[in-house]
Design a protein around this motif. Structure first.
Motif, PDB file in Angstrom:
ATOM      1  N   GLU A 181       0.753   6.279  -4.437  1.00 30.45           N
ATOM      2  CA  GLU A 181      -0.610   6.043  -4.931  1.00 30.45           C
ATOM      3  C   GLU A 181      -1.383   5.056  -4.064  1.00 30.45           C
ATOM      4  N   THR A 182      -0.719   4.063  -3.536  1.00 25.20           N
ATOM      5  CA  THR A 182      -1.433   2.997  -2.821  1.00 25.20           C
ATOM      6  C   THR A 182      -1.319   3.090  -1.315  1.00 25.20           C
TER       7      THR A 182
ATOM      8  N   HIS B 266       0.601  -8.319  -1.067  1.00 29.31           N
ATOM      9  CA  HIS B 266       0.535  -8.319  -2.526  1.00 29.31           C
ATOM     10  C   HIS B 266       1.040  -9.647  -3.062  1.00 29.31           C
TER      11      HIS B 266
ATOM     12  N   TYR C 245       4.223   4.264  -6.920  1.00 30.05           N
ATOM     13  CA  TYR C 245       3.330   3.191  -6.482  1.00 30.05           C
ATOM     14  C   TYR C 245       3.044   3.309  -4.985  1.00 30.05           C
TER      15      TYR C 245
ATOM     16  N   MET D  48      -3.488  -7.465  -4.333  1.00 29.64           N
ATOM     17  CA  MET D  48      -2.966  -6.718  -5.456  1.00 29.64           C
ATOM     18  C   MET D  48      -1.884  -7.566  -6.136  1.00 29.64           C
TER      19      MET D  48
ATOM     20  N   GLU E 162      -3.836   1.620   1.481  1.00 32.44           N
ATOM     21  CA  GLU E 162      -4.724   0.556   0.979  1.00 32.44           C
ATOM     22  C   GLU E 162      -4.485  -0.721   1.730  1.00 32.44           C
TER      23      GLU E 162
END
Length: 143
Positions: free
Chosen positions: A139-140, A41, A136, A1, A143
């Protein structure tokens, strides 16, 4: 990401931590930075981040934030496309520096643009997904 953190996001740990929202945003931002450091990330840095950081009157903040330039996997330099995109973003009511930050994130094809700036968060921008660090994380997560 691929992530772009704007200048206010980088500065959040230096804000008044007695305010709950600021404290929570700081913790979320620090968690994101840990993910970057752990290779989960990639961080994008830009000429606008460098410029804005250089204008910070507080040396300790400037020195702390500029270290992230070396950690970043991508560096975005000014180009005509960024300036054109930023100009179009000004029409949506963004400030010039904010428009350039977002245009840089779009140029780098970032997955997320993270900010604590309420003015940016309230705008309808569709060229990159813009979230507060707390949102953030929510939401992630996983993952």
């Amino acid at each position: 990401m691929k992530l772009y953190l704007d200048n206010c996001c980088f500065n959040r740990p230096f804000d008044d931590q007695t305010q709950l929202k600021i404290h929570l945003e700081t913790q979320a931002k620090l968690a994101v930075q840990d993910m970057i450091l752990n290779g989960k990330h990639s961080l994008v840095w830009s000429y606008m981040l460098e410029y804005e950081n250089s204008c910070n009157p507080f040396e300790i903040r400037r020195d702390s934030i500029i270290k992230w330039k070396d950690i970043a996997s991508f560096y975005v330099e000014e180009n005509e496309n960024i300036l054109n995109v930023a100009e179009n973003l000004l029409i949506k009511g963004l400030k010039a520096k904010d428009a350039i930050h977002i245009a840089c994130a779009a140029e780098a094809q970032c997955d997320y643009f993270l900010t604590t700036d309420i003015g940016i968060l309230k705008k309808k921008i569709d060229i990159v997904k813009i979230l507060n660090p707390i949102d953030y994380i929510i939401e992630t997560e996983g993952e």
